[in-house]
Scaffold this motif. Structure first.
Motif, PDB file in Angstrom:
ATOM      1  N   VAL A  31       0.835  -1.204   0.000  1.00  0.00           N
ATOM      2  CA  VAL A  31       0.000   0.000   0.000  1.00  0.00           C
ATOM      3  C   VAL A  31       0.871   1.257   0.000  1.00  0.00           C
ATOM      4  O   VAL A  31       0.609   2.209  -0.752  1.00  0.00           O
ATOM      5  CB  VAL A  31      -0.970  -0.012   1.198  1.00  0.00           C
ATOM      6  N   ALA A  32       1.920   1.269   0.808  1.00  0.00           N
ATOM      7  CA  ALA A  32       2.812   2.429   0.850  1.00  0.00           C
ATOM      8  C   ALA A  32       3.503   2.634  -0.494  1.00  0.00           C
ATOM      9  O   ALA A  32       3.623   3.772  -0.984  1.00  0.00           O
ATOM     10  CB  ALA A  32       3.840   2.257   1.960  1.00  0.00           C
ATOM     11  N   ALA A  33       3.962   1.540  -1.107  1.00  0.00           N
ATOM     12  CA  ALA A  33       4.651   1.644  -2.389  1.00  0.00           C
ATOM     13  C   ALA A  33       3.706   2.126  -3.490  1.00  0.00           C
ATOM     14  O   ALA A  33       4.091   2.931  -4.355  1.00  0.00           O
ATOM     15  CB  ALA A  33       5.264   0.302  -2.766  1.00  0.00           C
ATOM     16  N   LEU A  34       2.478   1.653  -3.468  1.00  0.00           N
ATOM     17  CA  LEU A  34       1.518   2.064  -4.482  1.00  0.00           C
ATOM     18  C   LEU A  34       1.157   3.535  -4.309  1.00  0.00           C
ATOM     19  O   LEU A  34       1.044   4.272  -5.299  1.00  0.00           O
ATOM     20  CB  LEU A  34       0.282   1.175  -4.417  1.00  0.00           C
ATOM     21  N   ARG A  35       0.993   3.982  -3.078  1.00  0.00           N
ATOM     22  CA  ARG A  35       0.696   5.400  -2.841  1.00  0.00           C
ATOM     23  C   ARG A  35       1.833   6.287  -3.342  1.00  0.00           C
ATOM     24  O   ARG A  35       1.600   7.331  -3.963  1.00  0.00           O
ATOM     25  CB  ARG A  35       0.432   5.651  -1.357  1.00  0.00           C
ATOM     26  N   ALA A  36       3.061   5.872  -3.106  1.00  0.00           N
ATOM     27  CA  ALA A  36       4.213   6.655  -3.559  1.00  0.00           C
ATOM     28  C   ALA A  36       4.277   6.692  -5.083  1.00  0.00           C
ATOM     29  O   ALA A  36       4.562   7.740  -5.686  1.00  0.00           O
ATOM     30  CB  ALA A  36       5.496   6.072  -2.983  1.00  0.00           C
ATOM     31  N   ALA A  37       4.018   5.558  -5.724  1.00  0.00           N
ATOM     32  CA  ALA A  37       4.060   5.503  -7.183  1.00  0.00           C
ATOM     33  C   ALA A  37       2.950   6.354  -7.806  1.00  0.00           C
ATOM     34  O   ALA A  37       3.161   7.011  -8.842  1.00  0.00           O
ATOM     35  CB  ALA A  37       3.945   4.061  -7.659  1.00  0.00           C
ATOM     36  N   LEU A  38       1.783   6.354  -7.202  1.00  0.00           N
ATOM     37  CA  LEU A  38       0.685   7.184  -7.697  1.00  0.00           C
ATOM     38  C   LEU A  38       1.019   8.663  -7.557  1.00  0.00           C
ATOM     39  O   LEU A  38       0.726   9.468  -8.457  1.00  0.00           O
ATOM     40  CB  LEU A  38      -0.598   6.856  -6.939  1.00  0.00           C
ATOM     41  N   ALA A  39       1.630   9.035  -6.439  1.00  0.00           N
ATOM     42  CA  ALA A  39       2.010  10.436  -6.239  1.00  0.00           C
ATOM     43  C   ALA A  39       3.021  10.876  -7.288  1.00  0.00           C
ATOM     44  O   ALA A  39       2.940  11.994  -7.820  1.00  0.00           O
ATOM     45  CB  ALA A  39       2.575  10.628  -4.833  1.00  0.00           C
ATOM     46  N   ALA A  40       3.981  10.006  -7.603  1.00  0.00           N
ATOM     47  CA  ALA A  40       4.977  10.331  -8.622  1.00  0.00           C
ATOM     48  C   ALA A  40       4.321  10.494  -9.990  1.00  0.00           C
ATOM     49  O   ALA A  40       4.655  11.415 -10.754  1.00  0.00           O
ATOM     50  CB  ALA A  40       6.048   9.256  -8.665  1.00  0.00           C
ATOM     51  N   ALA A  41       3.387   9.606 -10.334  1.00  0.00           N
ATOM     52  CA  ALA A  41       2.684   9.710 -11.611  1.00  0.00           C
ATOM     53  C   ALA A  41       1.839  10.977 -11.678  1.00  0.00           C
ATOM     54  O   ALA A  41       1.764  11.636 -12.719  1.00  0.00           O
ATOM     55  CB  ALA A  41       1.800   8.481 -11.830  1.00  0.00           C
ATOM     56  N   SER A  42       1.231  11.331 -10.563  1.00  0.00           N
ATOM     57  CA  SER A  42       0.420  12.536 -10.510  1.00  0.00           C
ATOM     58  C   SER A  42       1.253  13.788 -10.764  1.00  0.00           C
ATOM     59  O   SER A  42       0.805  14.731 -11.431  1.00  0.00           O
ATOM     60  CB  SER A  42      -0.275  12.642  -9.148  1.00  0.00           C
ATOM     61  N   ALA A  43       2.477  13.787 -10.264  1.00  0.00           N
ATOM     62  CA  ALA A  43       3.347  14.960 -10.384  1.00  0.00           C
ATOM     63  C   ALA A  43       4.067  15.040 -11.723  1.00  0.00           C
ATOM     64  O   ALA A  43       4.689  16.065 -12.025  1.00  0.00           O
ATOM     65  CB  ALA A  43       4.371  14.953  -9.247  1.00  0.00           C
ATOM     66  N   ASP A  44       4.014  13.996 -12.525  1.00  0.00           N
ATOM     67  CA  ASP A  44       4.742  13.946 -13.789  1.00  0.00           C
ATOM     68  C   ASP A  44       3.906  14.597 -14.894  1.00  0.00           C
ATOM     69  O   ASP A  44       2.861  14.065 -15.284  1.00  0.00           O
ATOM     70  CB  ASP A  44       5.044  12.490 -14.146  1.00  0.00           C
ATOM     71  N   PRO A  45       4.334  15.724 -15.438  1.00  0.00           N
ATOM     72  CA  PRO A  45       3.526  16.403 -16.457  1.00  0.00           C
ATOM     73  C   PRO A  45       3.416  15.640 -17.767  1.00  0.00           C
ATOM     74  O   PRO A  45       2.550  15.945 -18.599  1.00  0.00           O
ATOM     75  CB  PRO A  45       4.269  17.726 -16.663  1.00  0.00           C
ATOM     76  N   GLU A  46       4.273  14.638 -17.969  1.00  0.00           N
ATOM     77  CA  GLU A  46       4.223  13.850 -19.193  1.00  0.00           C
ATOM     78  C   GLU A  46       3.213  12.705 -19.125  1.00  0.00           C
ATOM     79  O   GLU A  46       2.958  12.049 -20.134  1.00  0.00           O
ATOM     80  CB  GLU A  46       5.614  13.275 -19.495  1.00  0.00           C
ATOM     81  N   VAL A  47       2.641  12.474 -17.952  1.00  0.00           N
ATOM     82  CA  VAL A  47       1.710  11.357 -17.769  1.00  0.00           C
ATOM     83  C   VAL A  47       0.276  11.840 -17.947  1.00  0.00           C
ATOM     84  O   VAL A  47      -0.158  12.779 -17.285  1.00  0.00           O
ATOM     85  CB  VAL A  47       1.884  10.713 -16.375  1.00  0.00           C
ATOM     86  N   ARG A  48      -0.434  11.200 -18.866  1.00  0.00           N
ATOM     87  CA  ARG A  48      -1.856  11.492 -19.074  1.00  0.00           C
ATOM     88  C   ARG A  48      -2.758  10.528 -18.315  1.00  0.00           C
ATOM     89  O   ARG A  48      -3.884  10.856 -17.965  1.00  0.00           O
ATOM     90  CB  ARG A  48      -2.190  11.410 -20.572  1.00  0.00           C
ATOM     91  N   ALA A  49      -2.284   9.299 -18.131  1.00  0.00           N
ATOM     92  CA  ALA A  49      -3.107   8.285 -17.478  1.00  0.00           C
ATOM     93  C   ALA A  49      -2.208   7.281 -16.784  1.00  0.00           C
ATOM     94  O   ALA A  49      -1.018   7.160 -17.094  1.00  0.00           O
ATOM     95  CB  ALA A  49      -4.000   7.573 -18.494  1.00  0.00           C
ATOM     96  N   VAL A  50      -2.794   6.544 -15.843  1.00  0.00           N
ATOM     97  CA  VAL A  50      -2.092   5.513 -15.095  1.00  0.00           C
ATOM     98  C   VAL A  50      -2.768   4.177 -15.367  1.00  0.00           C
ATOM     99  O   VAL A  50      -4.005   4.081 -15.299  1.00  0.00           O
ATOM    100  CB  VAL A  50      -2.116   5.811 -13.583  1.00  0.00           C
ATOM    101  N   VAL A  51      -1.987   3.171 -15.683  1.00  0.00           N
ATOM    102  CA  VAL A  51      -2.498   1.810 -15.812  1.00  0.00           C
ATOM    103  C   VAL A  51      -2.031   1.028 -14.592  1.00  0.00           C
ATOM    104  O   VAL A  51      -0.835   1.002 -14.278  1.00  0.00           O
ATOM    105  CB  VAL A  51      -2.000   1.121 -17.094  1.00  0.00           C
ATOM    106  N   LEU A  52      -2.967   0.403 -13.906  1.00  0.00           N
ATOM    107  CA  LEU A  52      -2.663  -0.415 -12.735  1.00  0.00           C
ATOM    108  C   LEU A  52      -2.842  -1.881 -13.117  1.00  0.00           C
ATOM    109  O   LEU A  52      -3.944  -2.304 -13.480  1.00  0.00           O
ATOM    110  CB  LEU A  52      -3.588  -0.049 -11.576  1.00  0.00           C
ATOM    111  N   THR A  53      -1.751  -2.657 -13.047  1.00  0.00           N
ATOM    112  CA  THR A  53      -1.816  -4.053 -13.449  1.00  0.00           C
ATOM    113  C   THR A  53      -1.027  -4.915 -12.468  1.00  0.00           C
ATOM    114  O   THR A  53      -0.734  -4.462 -11.348  1.00  0.00           O
ATOM    115  CB  THR A  53      -1.332  -4.226 -14.914  1.00  0.00           C
ATOM    116  N   HIS A  54      -0.676  -6.126 -12.860  1.00  0.00           N
ATOM    117  CA  HIS A  54      -0.104  -7.072 -11.895  1.00  0.00           C
ATOM    118  C   HIS A  54       0.728  -8.123 -12.589  1.00  0.00           C
ATOM    119  O   HIS A  54       0.577  -8.379 -13.792  1.00  0.00           O
ATOM    120  CB  HIS A  54      -1.234  -7.769 -11.125  1.00  0.00           C
ATOM    121  N   THR A  55       1.590  -8.762 -11.837  1.00  0.00           N
ATOM    122  CA  THR A  55       2.253  -9.984 -12.272  1.00  0.00           C
ATOM    123  C   THR A  55       1.486 -11.176 -11.694  1.00  0.00           C
ATOM    124  O   THR A  55       0.695 -11.031 -10.759  1.00  0.00           O
ATOM    125  CB  THR A  55       3.711 -10.037 -11.789  1.00  0.00           C
ATOM    126  N   GLY A  56       1.735 -12.367 -12.231  1.00  0.00           N
ATOM    127  CA  GLY A  56       1.129 -13.571 -11.680  1.00  0.00           C
ATOM    128  C   GLY A  56      -0.336 -13.719 -12.037  1.00  0.00           C
ATOM    129  O   GLY A  56      -0.904 -12.961 -12.820  1.00  0.00           O
TER     130      GLY A  56
END
Length: 246
Positions: A31-56
């Motif tokens: 949960v902590a890692a996902l929150r940090a990654a979302l915050a980074a994506a939110s702050a990146d002006p080059e990102v229009r959308a986020v895809v959330l996926t998985h391994t396994g």
């Protein structure tokens, strides 16, 4: 290895849940890692959308029963996805259980393949789908929500689409192909327009978080500490039926 990997390509940040030891369960670390990654994506002006996926073969198994995250932290994660000024698209090719359905449900768009399955397993563990009901109840068919919340029955991607859990069901199994027009449309959208439009489409979820979040995190914490939950979780680890099963 970190439980979440981030990559960016052509305006899309892909966040991959990668915690195979617990089937991508909602541990404090994930949960902590996902929150940090979302915050980074939110702050990146080059990102229009986020895809959330998985391994396994499992998108998310729900709460990590050996090391669960704080319900308040999980609520914060759901709030941050709902309030992210960029659309979050779930890409599912495996199973989703319990709290993982809340993570799936708070995403703006969700696509899955025919091999995926879904179940709200909480009542069989002495728990309730409390916090995850916040993003799900505004979006699910009410009769279906009552049935699957209460019975913990498993259902497939076609049913998940019918009841409003999924946006797209890739019946041929090619989830990436199904998402091509979705991501193409998001790449062409203006950032300000995306943020303003998401504030409209996610308004009911944001309102539910603000209205019910504190009450339902308290309910979740209380249920996890109960005798029934201890019995249900112990029975799961011991691979037996809980004492209440008739």
């Amino acid at each position: 290895m970190p439980p979440v990997h981030a990559a960016r390509a052509t305006g899309v940040a892909t966040l991959t849940l990668d915690s195979p030891a617990n089937r991508n369960a909602l541990s404090a670390d994930l949960v902590a890692a996902l929150r940090a990654a979302l915050a980074a994506a939110s702050a990146d002006p080059e990102v229009r959308a986020v895809v959330l996926t998985h391994t396994g073969t499992t998108f998310c198994a729900g709460a990590d029963l050996k090391s669960p995250c704080d319900p308040a932290d999980f609520l914060a994660l759901l709030r941050e996805i709902a309030e992210l000024p960029k659309p979050v698209v779930a890409r599912v090719t495996g199973h989703v259980r319990a709290g993982g359905l809340g993570l799936l449900g708070v995403c703006d768009i969700a696509a899955a393949g025919p091999e995926s399955t879904y179940a709200f397993t909480e009542t069989h563990l002495g728990l309730a789908p409390a916090v995850i009901s916040i993003p799900l109840l505004p979006r699910l068919d009410p009769r279906a929500a009552a049935r699957y919340f209460l019975t913990a029955e498993a259902f497939d991607a076609a049913e998940a689409t019918r009841i409003g859990l999924l946006t797209l069901h890739a019946e041929d199994g090619d989830v990436d192909k199904a998402l091509e027009p979705v991501l193409a449309g998001l790449r062409k959208a203006a950032p300000q327009a995306l943020a303003a439009t998401k504030s409209l489409t996610a308004a009911s979820v944001r309102e539910a978080v603000a209205r019910d979040g504190a009450r339902l995190t308290g309910l979740s914490a209380g249920l996890f500490a109960s005798d029934e939950a201890r019995e249900g979780i112990t029975a799961r680890f011991e691979r037996r039926s809980p004492s209440w099963v008739l």
